[in-house]
Design an enzyme around this catalytic site. Sequence first.
Site, PDB file in Angstrom:
ATOM      1  N   ASP A  67       0.812  -1.212   0.000  1.00  0.00           N
ATOM      2  CA  ASP A  67       0.000   0.000   0.000  1.00  0.00           C
ATOM      3  C   ASP A  67       0.852   1.271   0.000  1.00  0.00           C
ATOM      4  OD1 ASP A  67       0.936  -0.533   2.563  1.00  0.00           O
ATOM      5  OD2 ASP A  67      -1.041  -0.912   3.407  1.00  0.00           O
ATOM      6  N   ASN A 135      -7.937  -2.882  14.195  1.00  0.00           N
ATOM      7  CA  ASN A 135      -9.299  -3.204  13.768  1.00  0.00           C
ATOM      8  C   ASN A 135      -9.318  -4.416  12.835  1.00  0.00           C
ATOM      9  OD1 ASN A 135      -8.220  -2.201  11.435  1.00  0.00           O
ATOM     10  ND2 ASN A 135      -9.625  -0.476  11.224  1.00  0.00           N
ATOM     11  N   HIS A 137      -7.399  -4.781  10.057  1.00  0.00           N
ATOM     12  CA  HIS A 137      -7.070  -4.557   8.650  1.00  0.00           C
ATOM     13  C   HIS A 137      -5.763  -5.248   8.262  1.00  0.00           C
ATOM     14  CE1 HIS A 137      -4.959  -0.550   9.810  1.00  0.00           C
ATOM     15  NE2 HIS A 137      -4.013  -1.383   9.437  1.00  0.00           N
ATOM     16  N   GLU A 142      -9.687  -2.165   5.070  1.00  0.00           N
ATOM     17  CA  GLU A 142     -10.343  -1.842   6.337  1.00  0.00           C
ATOM     18  C   GLU A 142     -11.607  -2.692   6.504  1.00  0.00           C
ATOM     19  OE1 GLU A 142      -8.943  -0.044   8.497  1.00  0.00           O
ATOM     20  OE2 GLU A 142      -8.250   1.894   7.762  1.00  0.00           O
TER      21      GLU A 142
END
Length: 246
Positions: A67, A135, A137, A142
């Site tokens: 990313d 979370n 990811h 996400e």
Amino acid sequence: MKIYRSEDEREMGMIAADLVAAQLRVKPNSLLGLATGSTPVGMYEALAELCQAGKTDFSAAKTVNLDEYVSLSPENEQSYRYFMQKHLFERVNILPRNTFVPDGTADPAVACKRYDELLDSLGRIDLQVLGIGRNGHIGFNEPSDDFPCDTHVVELSESTIEANARFFASKAEVPRRAVTMGIRPILYARTVMLLVCGEEKAEIVKRAFTGPVTPRVPASILQLHPNFLLVGDRAALSLLDGSMVC
Ligand code: F6R
């Protein structure tokens, strides 16, 4: 799933580096999928040391990163290209033309399309290295209603922006969008190795790897991977049943 437990973050980095080095010994022209963030820094450090000692060789390897922030150029110290140059690429004998990171400066839709074309041309990733967000990811995939397959633009969640603010002068400076590889090339990789350390990740590790497979916890999809290695320190793995750990 195979779980490697280390005493601490440093040992986790060394175990992970040994696994990458083993991959390069078996297949010197491996395609490695790479992650940024705090977690793999020790692994990159250990790989740089192994390479400088002549114990591993990146000369035939290629790398694809997961990313990049939208709008950050390679010269920007917070960009993931900059991170990779600093922590790995400038410290090992990899050819610069064999390292790939999504383009943060191009039109995001164009950057995504180009990255998918690149991934198609490179073929299957041999070893994909991942971290995990609090979370759940992976890359910047996400929590959402589905598992996005291809490279796409994401609006970063508030928790990710907060977690990553530590790398910027202030939270306001954290880009709100990123380009990320989708789930397909990750799941299609021959081996996936997820690194995790610290007590604050223990809860998400438990949810991701012992709970249901759901896009609300993107890393949970790795339960379906036939060759998935979880490398974590004692604190991050503390909520897993001890019998799962080898
Ligand atoms: C970054 C990436 C992210 C990080 C995750 C954990 O390339 O893929 O998914 O792995 O945000 O980051 P750290 O390691 O900083 O806790």
